[in-house]
Design a protein around this motif. Sequence first.
Motif, short mmCIF file in Angstrom:
data_model
loop_
_atom_site.label_atom_id
_atom_site.label_comp_id
_atom_site.label_asym_id
_atom_site.label_seq_id
_atom_site.Cartn_x
_atom_site.Cartn_y
_atom_site.Cartn_z
N UNK A 29 0.97 -0.92 0.36
CA UNK A 29 -0.16 -0.14 0.35
C UNK A 29 1.01 1.35 0.58
N UNK A 30 0.77 1.85 -1.22
CA UNK A 30 1.47 3.21 -0.82
C UNK A 30 0.60 3.91 -0.97
N UNK A 31 0.88 5.50 -0.99
CA UNK A 31 0.76 6.68 -0.48
C UNK A 31 1.56 7.72 -0.99
N UNK A 32 0.43 8.51 -2.18
CA UNK A 32 1.58 10.06 -3.05
C UNK A 32 2.59 9.25 -3.71
N UNK A 33 2.30 8.54 -4.24
CA UNK A 33 3.27 7.99 -5.72
C UNK A 33 3.37 9.30 -6.71
N UNK A 34 4.92 9.41 -6.16
CA UNK A 34 5.00 10.36 -8.04
C UNK A 34 6.16 9.90 -8.18
N UNK A 65 11.21 7.54 -8.46
CA UNK A 65 9.75 7.16 -7.43
C UNK A 65 9.69 7.90 -5.83
N UNK A 66 8.89 8.37 -5.77
CA UNK A 66 8.88 8.64 -4.39
C UNK A 66 7.14 8.78 -4.00
N UNK A 67 7.16 8.20 -2.76
CA UNK A 67 6.18 7.63 -2.10
C UNK A 67 6.40 7.34 -0.76
N UNK A 68 5.66 6.25 0.19
CA UNK A 68 5.10 6.95 1.20
C UNK A 68 4.38 5.77 1.76
N UNK A 125 7.78 -0.37 -15.11
CA UNK A 125 8.35 -0.83 -15.05
C UNK A 125 9.41 -0.69 -14.35
N UNK A 126 10.10 -1.34 -12.84
CA UNK A 126 11.18 0.23 -12.88
C UNK A 126 12.46 -1.31 -12.03
N UNK A 127 13.38 -0.95 -13.11
CA UNK A 127 14.46 -2.29 -12.61
C UNK A 127 15.40 -2.16 -11.93
N UNK A 128 16.58 -2.57 -11.20
CA UNK A 128 17.64 -2.41 -10.69
C UNK A 128 17.18 -1.20 -9.54
N UNK A 129 16.13 -1.12 -8.98
CA UNK A 129 16.08 -0.28 -8.35
C UNK A 129 16.88 -0.23 -6.64
N UNK A 130 17.33 0.80 -6.33
CA UNK A 130 17.86 1.36 -4.93
C UNK A 130 17.82 2.56 -4.24
N UNK A 131 17.51 3.02 -3.22
CA UNK A 131 17.13 4.19 -3.07
C UNK A 131 17.11 4.85 -1.52
N UNK A 132 16.60 5.13 -1.12
CA UNK A 132 16.36 6.21 0.70
C UNK A 132 15.78 6.21 1.33
#
Length: 306
Positions: A29-34, A65-68, A125-132
């Motif tokens: 469940x993702x909110x405020x998807x950008x 991709x940003x979301x919470x 489709x986002x492949x090879x994802x890493x993030x903060x």
Amino acid sequence: MYTRKTTLYCKIENPSGTDATPDLTYGVIAYDVSLEVKGDMKERNAGNADRSLYPNIRGKTSVDLKFWIELKGSGTKGTAPKWGPLLRACDRLETALAGTSVMYSMALTGETCSIYVNIDGILHKLIGCAGDCEIDLTSGDIAKLNFTMSGVYALPTDSPCSAITVDSTSGLIVKGTATTFGSYAAIIEKILLKFGNKVTERPSMNATEGILAFMVGDRNPSGIMTCEAVLRATTNADFWSYFDTGTTKELSVVLGTTEGNIVIIVAPACKLSAPKYGDRDGIRLMDIEFQCARSSGNDEMTILLT
């Protein structure tokens, strides 16, 4: 098309940069998807017989991709939540003990995940994802994980926005917690814990988009606690002394009371910056900023689900 008709599902890749093909059972469940596609458009400023430019050529292309999401357990002790791949792609090691707990600690080596985002019938489709990531704990609000992910671009396709399978647990409200900073149970309005990941791309001329995947190259976790100010003489609350002497203190947060949906966050060696004064409706506040430093190594911050 409707904004609310947005779904997200994710899965760990093996090897990194290869589509893990998550299906609807990996839902979160993702909110405020950008979502923002970033194409590196190469200009062609060659000389010619007129003053017009040749058409640009698209170079490397990635997606931000940003979301919470809600910080919560899976509902079963020892079973990892469906958002586990996201945290693993943010430089966290997942250790599950059947029937007991799931821990997310600092990773020695990084992982990546594939993230699918369906925006009312358009599948990205986002492949090879890493993030903060940030852990956002505000009194009376939902406990949140704020994600900023980077992945390799693929041409989106039309695909029905179907129902996803998610963890059955409800989100945790930040109230009735057991929170201490250096053994002091302050009157805390908010705690924000930042992973401090530096995400970098892995360029590859053999990759379709010129990028194999993303990875976390470095990290410097930190936090800030907003609480009511007290005198230095208050037991275990001499924040000015901790700053002045460089003494590290442990932050401990316990959220939830139901088995399978209890979250325990520990940062064992918080190194304080100079406290800052604030105000809320005439009440004197302090913003306590700190580095989440190492204690014995790869232990700056842990999240335990039990």
